[in-house]
Motif scaffolding. Structure first.
Motif, short mmCIF file in Angstrom:
data_model
loop_
_atom_site.label_atom_id
_atom_site.label_comp_id
_atom_site.label_asym_id
_atom_site.label_seq_id
_atom_site.Cartn_x
_atom_site.Cartn_y
_atom_site.Cartn_z
N SER A 27 61.90 40.69 29.04
CA SER A 27 61.07 42.02 27.20
C SER A 27 60.63 40.91 26.42
O SER A 27 60.15 40.85 25.69
CB SER A 27 61.78 42.78 27.36
OG SER A 27 63.32 42.40 26.91
N ARG A 134 62.06 49.26 37.33
CA ARG A 134 62.25 47.67 37.25
C ARG A 134 62.44 47.41 38.68
O ARG A 134 62.01 46.66 39.38
CB ARG A 134 62.88 47.76 36.57
CG ARG A 134 61.93 47.16 34.94
CD ARG A 134 61.07 46.40 34.48
NE ARG A 134 61.76 45.27 34.64
CZ ARG A 134 61.56 44.28 33.76
NH1 ARG A 134 62.14 44.90 31.95
NH2 ARG A 134 62.99 42.79 33.85
N THR A 140 66.51 46.69 31.42
CA THR A 140 65.94 47.50 31.49
C THR A 140 66.56 48.73 32.58
O THR A 140 66.83 49.60 32.79
CB THR A 140 64.27 47.05 30.84
OG1 THR A 140 63.81 46.65 30.10
CG2 THR A 140 63.79 49.28 31.08
N MET A 168 58.70 43.79 32.17
CA MET A 168 58.48 44.34 32.01
C MET A 168 57.33 44.82 31.47
O MET A 168 56.14 45.83 31.99
CB MET A 168 58.96 44.48 30.65
CG MET A 168 59.26 46.11 29.81
SD MET A 168 59.57 46.97 30.61
CE MET A 168 59.36 47.94 31.43
N THR A 171 55.40 46.03 35.19
CA THR A 171 55.68 46.98 35.34
C THR A 171 55.09 48.64 34.69
O THR A 171 55.05 49.67 34.98
CB THR A 171 57.53 47.73 35.07
OG1 THR A 171 58.58 46.65 35.94
CG2 THR A 171 57.84 49.05 35.42
N LEU A 172 54.87 48.29 33.39
CA LEU A 172 53.92 49.12 32.53
C LEU A 172 52.46 48.94 33.02
O LEU A 172 52.17 49.69 33.42
CB LEU A 172 54.02 48.21 31.24
CG LEU A 172 55.68 48.35 30.61
CD1 LEU A 172 55.12 47.74 29.13
CD2 LEU A 172 54.87 50.18 29.92
N THR A 182 57.58 55.45 32.70
CA THR A 182 58.03 54.47 33.00
C THR A 182 59.71 54.26 32.44
O THR A 182 59.40 54.91 30.79
CB THR A 182 57.37 53.42 33.22
OG1 THR A 182 59.17 52.02 33.64
CG2 THR A 182 57.06 52.68 31.68
N THR A 184 60.57 51.44 28.93
CA THR A 184 60.33 50.04 28.58
C THR A 184 61.21 50.07 27.31
O THR A 184 61.37 50.56 26.82
CB THR A 184 58.81 49.66 28.37
OG1 THR A 184 58.57 48.54 27.90
CG2 THR A 184 58.29 50.88 27.73
N THR A 188 57.55 44.91 24.54
CA THR A 188 56.96 45.08 25.40
C THR A 188 55.79 46.08 24.83
O THR A 188 54.95 45.99 25.73
CB THR A 188 57.46 44.69 26.15
OG1 THR A 188 58.65 43.91 26.61
CG2 THR A 188 56.65 44.63 27.06
N PHE A 189 56.24 47.22 24.55
CA PHE A 189 55.60 48.75 24.50
C PHE A 189 54.30 48.26 23.93
O PHE A 189 53.18 48.14 24.11
CB PHE A 189 55.99 49.77 24.43
CG PHE A 189 55.48 51.18 24.92
CD1 PHE A 189 54.46 51.05 25.67
CD2 PHE A 189 55.52 51.63 23.67
CE1 PHE A 189 54.02 51.97 25.83
CE2 PHE A 189 54.22 52.99 23.19
CZ PHE A 189 53.55 52.93 24.58
#
Length: 273
Positions: A27, A134, A140, A168, A171-172, A182, A184, A188-189
């Motif tokens: 992240s 994840r 996370t 991350m 995964t997003l 998800t 997060t 990172t988001f």
């Protein structure tokens, strides 16, 4: 004598330039934070930093074998265990943000109307809405599992519950492709928001969603080969007021809010053994 002095200076320079191996969570790497703050450390000290970006559990396992000099992770329970086992020392909380439940704008489970984080998880479960985990022993993932447990639910084996086994960012990306929810980290988001078609559906104050990042030096008494001086130097650098301010200001002007908030070494939850 002059030759000996010159040799000593060369050896000293070689030692000073020995890389610091930093095992860290994806992240802080996927958000671009490390790329923003670590070059300053290298310029000041001459020490290059080798970033090993994996899930928190794997980062601690790498450090626990002596294959890293320091760790920067975000799972207080795992950090406390690492300290209790004598694998790490000099713990300091560097920054925090919050976890976010992201998902498709249509929000089929009604997560945006949830009263709290547990209500949000229960809504996803009841709707059997696609959810990407994840599944990688990261900080996370540990938090996601803790939320399911606290909600009294177990999604394992359900057809709508998917595992990416990845960091991350990946995964997003998968969640966006699957139009899934998800969990997060905020940093990172926000950093990837322009790249993935997901909305931050639950991003409100909730103690269960606190996400703090802790730094530890790998115990040099247990691992004599660790780059002790560089690890302590990076700790001091990350806690310096000007660097903490830099962490808090990282991309704030772009997103209108801080991706990471400085902690100046003060933890919001107990992590010491």
């Amino acid at each position: 004598m002059k030759k000996l002095i010159a040799l000593g200076l060369l050896l000293g320079a070689a030692l000073a330039a020995a890389p610091l191996r930093l095992a860290t969570t994806t992240s802080v790497n996927d958000s671009g934070l490390l790329e923003a703050i670590l070059p300053g450390f290298t310029r000041e000290t001459g020490v290059p930093v080798q970033v090993i970006a994996v899930g928190t559990g794997q980062a601690l396992a790498i450090a626990g074998r002596g294959d890293a000099d320091a760790v920067l992770v975000h799972a207080p329970d795992l950090e406390a265990r690492f300290l209790r086992e004598g694998k790490g020392v000099a713990h300091a909380c560097i920054a925090y943000n919050n976890f976010v439940i992201a998902g498709p704008a249509a929000d089929p489970a009604g997560v945006g109307a949830a009263a709290d984080a547990l209500d949000a998880m229960r809504r996803i479960f009841a709707a059997e809405a696609a959810f990407v985990s994840r599944g990688d022993n990261s900080g996370t993932y540990h938090r996601e599992q803790a939320l399911w447990r606290a909600a009294g639910l177990d999604p394992a084996g359900r057809p709508w519950y998917l595992e990416s086994g990845s960091g991350m960012g990946a995964t997003l990306t998968l969640a966006a492709e699957k139009r899934a929810y998800t969990l997060t980290d905020l940093g990172t988001f926000l950093f990837m928001r322009d790249k993935v078609d997901l909305e931050g559906l639950f991003d409100r104050p909730d103690p269960r969603m606190l996400n703090q990042y802790g730094y530890m030096v790998v115990n040099p008494e247990r691992f004599p080969g660790a780059n002790r001086e560089a690890a302590y130097a990076l700790r001091a650098y990350l806690l310096r007021p000007d660097v903490q301010q830099q962490i808090g200001a990282y991309l704030k002007d772009r997103f209108g809010k801080s991706l990471f908030n400085p902690l100046y070494g003060r933890c919001k939850v107990e992590v010491n053994p």
